[in-house]
Scaffold this motif. Sequence first.
Motif, PDB file in Angstrom:
ATOM      1  N   PRO A  75      43.337 -43.718  17.581  1.00 31.05           N
ATOM      2  CA  PRO A  75      43.086 -45.070  18.083  1.00 31.05           C
ATOM      3  C   PRO A  75      41.662 -45.210  18.630  1.00 31.05           C
ATOM      4  O   PRO A  75      40.998 -44.222  18.947  1.00 31.05           O
ATOM      5  CB  PRO A  75      44.118 -45.238  19.190  1.00 31.05           C
ATOM      6  CG  PRO A  75      44.480 -43.869  19.603  1.00 31.05           C
ATOM      7  CD  PRO A  75      44.272 -42.984  18.403  1.00 31.05           C
ATOM      8  N   GLU A  76      41.228 -46.434  18.761  1.00 33.34           N
ATOM      9  CA  GLU A  76      39.888 -46.742  19.275  1.00 33.34           C
ATOM     10  C   GLU A  76      39.798 -46.359  20.753  1.00 33.34           C
ATOM     11  O   GLU A  76      40.698 -46.676  21.528  1.00 33.34           O
ATOM     12  CB  GLU A  76      39.609 -48.230  19.102  1.00 33.34           C
ATOM     13  CG  GLU A  76      38.195 -48.641  19.378  1.00 33.34           C
ATOM     14  CD  GLU A  76      37.194 -48.067  18.394  1.00 33.34           C
ATOM     15  OE1 GLU A  76      36.040 -47.883  18.794  1.00 33.34           O
ATOM     16  OE2 GLU A  76      37.563 -47.798  17.240  1.00 33.34           O
ATOM     17  N   PRO A  77      38.727 -45.673  21.166  1.00 38.06           N
ATOM     18  CA  PRO A  77      38.592 -45.306  22.579  1.00 38.06           C
ATOM     19  C   PRO A  77      38.470 -46.526  23.484  1.00 38.06           C
ATOM     20  O   PRO A  77      37.813 -47.499  23.143  1.00 38.06           O
ATOM     21  CB  PRO A  77      37.304 -44.486  22.621  1.00 38.06           C
ATOM     22  CG  PRO A  77      36.999 -44.114  21.225  1.00 38.06           C
ATOM     23  CD  PRO A  77      37.642 -45.135  20.348  1.00 38.06           C
ATOM     24  N   ILE A  78      39.126 -46.443  24.650  1.00 40.60           N
ATOM     25  CA  ILE A  78      39.002 -47.466  25.682  1.00 40.60           C
ATOM     26  C   ILE A  78      37.824 -47.123  26.581  1.00 40.60           C
ATOM     27  O   ILE A  78      37.091 -47.987  27.028  1.00 40.60           O
ATOM     28  CB  ILE A  78      40.292 -47.542  26.526  1.00 40.60           C
ATOM     29  CG1 ILE A  78      41.463 -47.973  25.669  1.00 40.60           C
ATOM     30  CG2 ILE A  78      40.119 -48.460  27.715  1.00 40.60           C
ATOM     31  CD1 ILE A  78      42.804 -47.899  26.376  1.00 40.60           C
ATOM     32  N   ILE A  79      37.661 -45.839  26.819  1.00 41.35           N
ATOM     33  CA  ILE A  79      36.595 -45.338  27.695  1.00 41.35           C
ATOM     34  C   ILE A  79      35.602 -44.571  26.843  1.00 41.35           C
ATOM     35  O   ILE A  79      35.984 -43.775  25.987  1.00 41.35           O
ATOM     36  CB  ILE A  79      37.190 -44.416  28.786  1.00 41.35           C
ATOM     37  CG1 ILE A  79      38.120 -45.214  29.690  1.00 41.35           C
ATOM     38  CG2 ILE A  79      36.095 -43.740  29.584  1.00 41.35           C
ATOM     39  CD1 ILE A  79      38.868 -44.377  30.699  1.00 41.35           C
ATOM     40  N   ARG A  80      34.334 -44.804  27.096  1.00 45.49           N
ATOM     41  CA  ARG A  80      33.260 -44.097  26.383  1.00 45.49           C
ATOM     42  C   ARG A  80      32.563 -43.126  27.330  1.00 45.49           C
ATOM     43  O   ARG A  80      32.554 -43.328  28.549  1.00 45.49           O
ATOM     44  CB  ARG A  80      32.220 -45.084  25.847  1.00 45.49           C
ATOM     45  CG  ARG A  80      32.774 -46.093  24.897  1.00 45.49           C
ATOM     46  CD  ARG A  80      32.852 -45.521  23.531  1.00 45.49           C
ATOM     47  NE  ARG A  80      33.299 -46.552  22.599  1.00 45.49           N
ATOM     48  CZ  ARG A  80      33.650 -46.286  21.382  1.00 45.49           C
ATOM     49  NH1 ARG A  80      33.590 -45.060  20.938  1.00 45.49           N
ATOM     50  NH2 ARG A  80      34.056 -47.229  20.586  1.00 45.49           N
ATOM     51  N   LYS A  81      31.972 -42.075  26.757  1.00 40.68           N
ATOM     52  CA  LYS A  81      31.225 -41.106  27.558  1.00 40.68           C
ATOM     53  C   LYS A  81      30.156 -41.840  28.369  1.00 40.68           C
ATOM     54  O   LYS A  81      29.428 -42.672  27.834  1.00 40.68           O
ATOM     55  CB  LYS A  81      30.575 -40.078  26.637  1.00 40.68           C
ATOM     56  CG  LYS A  81      29.801 -39.019  27.369  1.00 40.68           C
ATOM     57  CD  LYS A  81      29.219 -38.014  26.405  1.00 40.68           C
ATOM     58  CE  LYS A  81      28.440 -36.965  27.168  1.00 40.68           C
ATOM     59  NZ  LYS A  81      27.889 -35.941  26.278  1.00 40.68           N
ATOM     60  N   GLY A  82      30.107 -41.532  29.676  1.00 38.61           N
ATOM     61  CA  GLY A  82      29.135 -42.163  30.557  1.00 38.61           C
ATOM     62  C   GLY A  82      29.659 -43.388  31.288  1.00 38.61           C
ATOM     63  O   GLY A  82      29.006 -43.887  32.199  1.00 38.61           O
ATOM     64  N   ASP A  83      30.843 -43.886  30.911  1.00 37.99           N
ATOM     65  CA  ASP A  83      31.426 -45.046  31.589  1.00 37.99           C
ATOM     66  C   ASP A  83      31.853 -44.677  33.007  1.00 37.99           C
ATOM     67  O   ASP A  83      32.314 -43.565  33.264  1.00 37.99           O
ATOM     68  CB  ASP A  83      32.653 -45.571  30.845  1.00 37.99           C
ATOM     69  CG  ASP A  83      32.315 -46.340  29.595  1.00 37.99           C
ATOM     70  OD1 ASP A  83      31.120 -46.572  29.339  1.00 37.99           O
ATOM     71  OD2 ASP A  83      33.259 -46.715  28.866  1.00 37.99           O
ATOM     72  N   GLN A  84      31.730 -45.636  33.896  1.00 37.39           N
ATOM     73  CA  GLN A  84      32.221 -45.474  35.264  1.00 37.39           C
ATOM     74  C   GLN A  84      33.704 -45.869  35.243  1.00 37.39           C
ATOM     75  O   GLN A  84      34.061 -46.934  34.749  1.00 37.39           O
ATOM     76  CB  GLN A  84      31.439 -46.366  36.219  1.00 37.39           C
ATOM     77  CG  GLN A  84      31.781 -46.172  37.654  1.00 37.39           C
ATOM     78  CD  GLN A  84      30.868 -46.988  38.564  1.00 37.39           C
ATOM     79  OE1 GLN A  84      29.787 -47.403  38.163  1.00 37.39           O
ATOM     80  NE2 GLN A  84      31.318 -47.206  39.763  1.00 37.39           N
ATOM     81  N   VAL A  85      34.570 -44.983  35.772  1.00 34.85           N
ATOM     82  CA  VAL A  85      36.008 -45.237  35.748  1.00 34.85           C
ATOM     83  C   VAL A  85      36.612 -45.022  37.130  1.00 34.85           C
ATOM     84  O   VAL A  85      36.046 -44.327  37.977  1.00 34.85           O
ATOM     85  CB  VAL A  85      36.726 -44.315  34.737  1.00 34.85           C
ATOM     86  CG1 VAL A  85      36.269 -44.587  33.327  1.00 34.85           C
ATOM     87  CG2 VAL A  85      36.533 -42.864  35.079  1.00 34.85           C
ATOM     88  N   GLY A 106      37.740 -41.600  25.317  1.00 34.73           N
ATOM     89  CA  GLY A 106      39.182 -41.454  25.389  1.00 34.73           C
ATOM     90  C   GLY A 106      39.924 -42.750  25.122  1.00 34.73           C
ATOM     91  O   GLY A 106      39.534 -43.812  25.596  1.00 34.73           O
ATOM     92  N   ALA A 107      40.996 -42.645  24.339  1.00 34.19           N
ATOM     93  CA  ALA A 107      41.898 -43.769  24.083  1.00 34.19           C
ATOM     94  C   ALA A 107      43.070 -43.660  25.053  1.00 34.19           C
ATOM     95  O   ALA A 107      43.223 -42.653  25.739  1.00 34.19           O
ATOM     96  CB  ALA A 107      42.384 -43.722  22.644  1.00 34.19           C
ATOM     97  N   ALA A 108      43.894 -44.683  25.113  1.00 32.68           N
ATOM     98  CA  ALA A 108      45.058 -44.671  26.006  1.00 32.68           C
ATOM     99  C   ALA A 108      45.927 -43.451  25.711  1.00 32.68           C
ATOM    100  O   ALA A 108      46.245 -43.167  24.563  1.00 32.68           O
ATOM    101  CB  ALA A 108      45.865 -45.946  25.826  1.00 32.68           C
ATOM    102  N   GLY A 109      46.257 -42.708  26.767  1.00 36.18           N
ATOM    103  CA  GLY A 109      47.082 -41.514  26.634  1.00 36.18           C
ATOM    104  C   GLY A 109      46.307 -40.228  26.447  1.00 36.18           C
ATOM    105  O   GLY A 109      46.867 -39.135  26.566  1.00 36.18           O
ATOM    106  N   ASP A 110      45.009 -40.307  26.138  1.00 31.48           N
ATOM    107  CA  ASP A 110      44.192 -39.101  25.964  1.00 31.48           C
ATOM    108  C   ASP A 110      43.893 -38.450  27.305  1.00 31.48           C
ATOM    109  O   ASP A 110      43.829 -39.110  28.335  1.00 31.48           O
ATOM    110  CB  ASP A 110      42.854 -39.437  25.281  1.00 31.48           C
ATOM    111  CG  ASP A 110      42.992 -39.747  23.815  1.00 31.48           C
ATOM    112  OD1 ASP A 110      44.085 -39.537  23.254  1.00 31.48           O
ATOM    113  OD2 ASP A 110      42.000 -40.213  23.218  1.00 31.48           O
ATOM    114  N   ARG A 111      43.668 -37.152  27.278  1.00 26.14           N
ATOM    115  CA  ARG A 111      43.197 -36.425  28.456  1.00 26.14           C
ATOM    116  C   ARG A 111      41.693 -36.239  28.299  1.00 26.14           C
ATOM    117  O   ARG A 111      41.241 -35.744  27.267  1.00 26.14           O
ATOM    118  CB  ARG A 111      43.879 -35.066  28.573  1.00 26.14           C
ATOM    119  CG  ARG A 111      45.344 -35.188  28.912  1.00 26.14           C
ATOM    120  CD  ARG A 111      46.021 -33.833  28.936  1.00 26.14           C
ATOM    121  NE  ARG A 111      47.417 -34.004  29.233  1.00 26.14           N
ATOM    122  CZ  ARG A 111      47.974 -33.742  30.400  1.00 26.14           C
ATOM    123  NH1 ARG A 111      47.245 -33.258  31.376  1.00 26.14           N
ATOM    124  NH2 ARG A 111      49.257 -33.935  30.602  1.00 26.14           N
TER     125      ARG A 111
END
Length: 139
Positions: A75-85, A106-111
């Motif tokens: 699936p398409e990542p929701i969070i990209r490297k460098g994003d503030q979460v 990371g996509a939903a459910g990814d570690r």
Amino acid sequence: MRVAAALGAPIGAPGGAVRGIDRRLKLAACPAPVTIEPPAMAAATVRCDPLGWRIRVPLVMPATALATRAAAEKPEPIIRKGDQVELTAASACFSVSTIGIAEQDGAAGDRIRIRSDRKGPPVIGIVGEDGSVSLPGFK
């Protein structure tokens, strides 16, 4: 030979069996014609219903099928490297959250790895549907 005919591809060709059925298998001769089921999960099933045995024959997957399957499964990542979460640890009694920086997509459910302190080691969090990250083990 019957498997190759049923699949419409010779042994080793895309869509055909990876290799011939091992002759060392000591299967009782089927008193009725064997059933060859359509391919599923990169294998065809050869079944003898009267005796109750079945074997799965691995298939050579066409390159286009492998690429399509990989694209469909990822699936398409929701969070990209460098994003503030927002990184959250929660239980029935408390909830603690902090801000961190994602070290990988990371996509939903990814570690994924999150770093909340520049000098500290990263932590592993699970990406939520809303783009937040929770620590595993806390519910």
